[in-house]
Design a protein around this motif. Structure first.
Motif, short mmCIF file in Angstrom:
data_model
loop_
_atom_site.label_atom_id
_atom_site.label_comp_id
_atom_site.label_asym_id
_atom_site.label_seq_id
_atom_site.Cartn_x
_atom_site.Cartn_y
_atom_site.Cartn_z
N ALA A 1 0.83 -1.20 0.00
CA ALA A 1 0.00 0.00 0.00
C ALA A 1 0.87 1.25 0.00
CB ALA A 1 -0.94 0.00 1.21
N GLY A 2 1.93 1.24 0.78
CA GLY A 2 2.84 2.38 0.82
C GLY A 2 3.52 2.62 -0.52
N LEU A 3 3.91 1.55 -1.19
CA LEU A 3 4.52 1.69 -2.52
C LEU A 3 3.52 2.26 -3.53
CD1 LEU A 3 6.64 -1.58 -2.73
CD2 LEU A 3 7.49 0.77 -2.59
N LEU A 4 2.28 1.82 -3.45
CA LEU A 4 1.25 2.35 -4.35
C LEU A 4 0.99 3.83 -4.09
CD1 LEU A 4 -1.25 -0.64 -4.48
CD2 LEU A 4 0.25 0.17 -6.32
N VAL A 5 0.97 4.21 -2.81
CA VAL A 5 0.81 5.63 -2.47
C VAL A 5 2.00 6.43 -3.01
CG1 VAL A 5 0.78 7.28 -0.56
CG2 VAL A 5 -0.68 5.27 -0.49
N GLY A 6 3.20 5.88 -2.84
CA GLY A 6 4.40 6.55 -3.36
C GLY A 6 4.34 6.71 -4.87
N PHE A 7 3.88 5.69 -5.58
CA PHE A 7 3.73 5.79 -7.03
C PHE A 7 2.73 6.90 -7.38
CE2 PHE A 7 1.46 4.53 -10.91
CZ PHE A 7 2.51 4.58 -11.81
N GLY A 8 1.63 6.94 -6.66
CA GLY A 8 0.62 7.96 -6.91
C GLY A 8 1.13 9.37 -6.65
N THR A 9 1.93 9.53 -5.61
CA THR A 9 2.45 10.87 -5.32
C THR A 9 3.45 11.32 -6.37
OG1 THR A 9 4.16 10.04 -3.82
CG2 THR A 9 2.06 10.70 -2.84
N ARG A 10 4.23 10.38 -6.89
CA ARG A 10 5.16 10.75 -7.97
C ARG A 10 4.38 11.09 -9.24
NH1 ARG A 10 9.78 12.73 -7.36
NH2 ARG A 10 10.55 11.85 -9.27
N LEU A 11 3.32 10.35 -9.49
CA LEU A 11 2.49 10.58 -10.66
C LEU A 11 1.81 11.95 -10.57
CD1 LEU A 11 1.54 9.10 -13.24
CD2 LEU A 11 -0.42 8.32 -11.93
N GLY A 12 1.40 12.34 -9.35
CA GLY A 12 0.73 13.62 -9.14
C GLY A 12 1.68 14.74 -8.77
#
Length: 140
Positions: free
Chosen positions: A86-97
């Motif tokens: 979940a943390g990795l997915l959040v990190g991916f989303g923050t880089r994307l945004g």
């Protein structure tokens, strides 16, 4: 909301703002966590040491506040693998945004960034909409 005590949230927010202001004041660097970690994964010359120090301090801060009764949040019985994913997915989303809600809301708004103003409006609008829909569905 029966256990809502705003003092720890207020103190945490003040400390985040203070750390961001101090980093910018003394080094000219922006305290965006997704950018700091991204910079460690794709290092630039003379950039890794301050990023590693900031990240280490952020992680080690728990050791400083633990004697005062602060605890890590309960993961609800989920395994460390699920929480890490979940943390990795959040990190991916923050880089994307190009940043997270806190990064845009604290750092970006403090810098009067137009992108952060629009991002924060979008985040808050989404949050209001989710709460409204949740309340309309009876708090499911």
């Amino acid at each position: 909301m029966e256990n809502f005590i705003p003092w720890s949230a207020l103190a945490g927010g003040a400390l985040i703002g203070l750390s961001a202001a101090l980093l910018m004041l003394f080094s000219g660097k922006i305290a965006g966590i997704s950018s700091i970690i991204g910079g460690l994964l794709n290092p630039q010359k003379h950039e890794s040491s301050w990023r590693a120090a900031f990240l280490t301090g952020m992680i080690a801060s728990f050791l400083i506040v633990a004697p005062f009764g602060f605890e890590l949040p309960d993961t609800g019985g989920e395994s460390i693998i699920v929480v890490s994913l979940a943390g990795l997915l959040v990190g991916f989303g923050t880089r994307l945004g190009n940043g997270c809600t806190s990064g845009h809301g604290i750092i970006g708004l403090g810098r009067f960034s137009k992108r952060s103003i629009f991002a924060t409006i979008a985040f808050m609008g989404s949050a209001f909409m989710v709460v409204f829909i949740r309340n309309q569905l009876g708090g499911l």
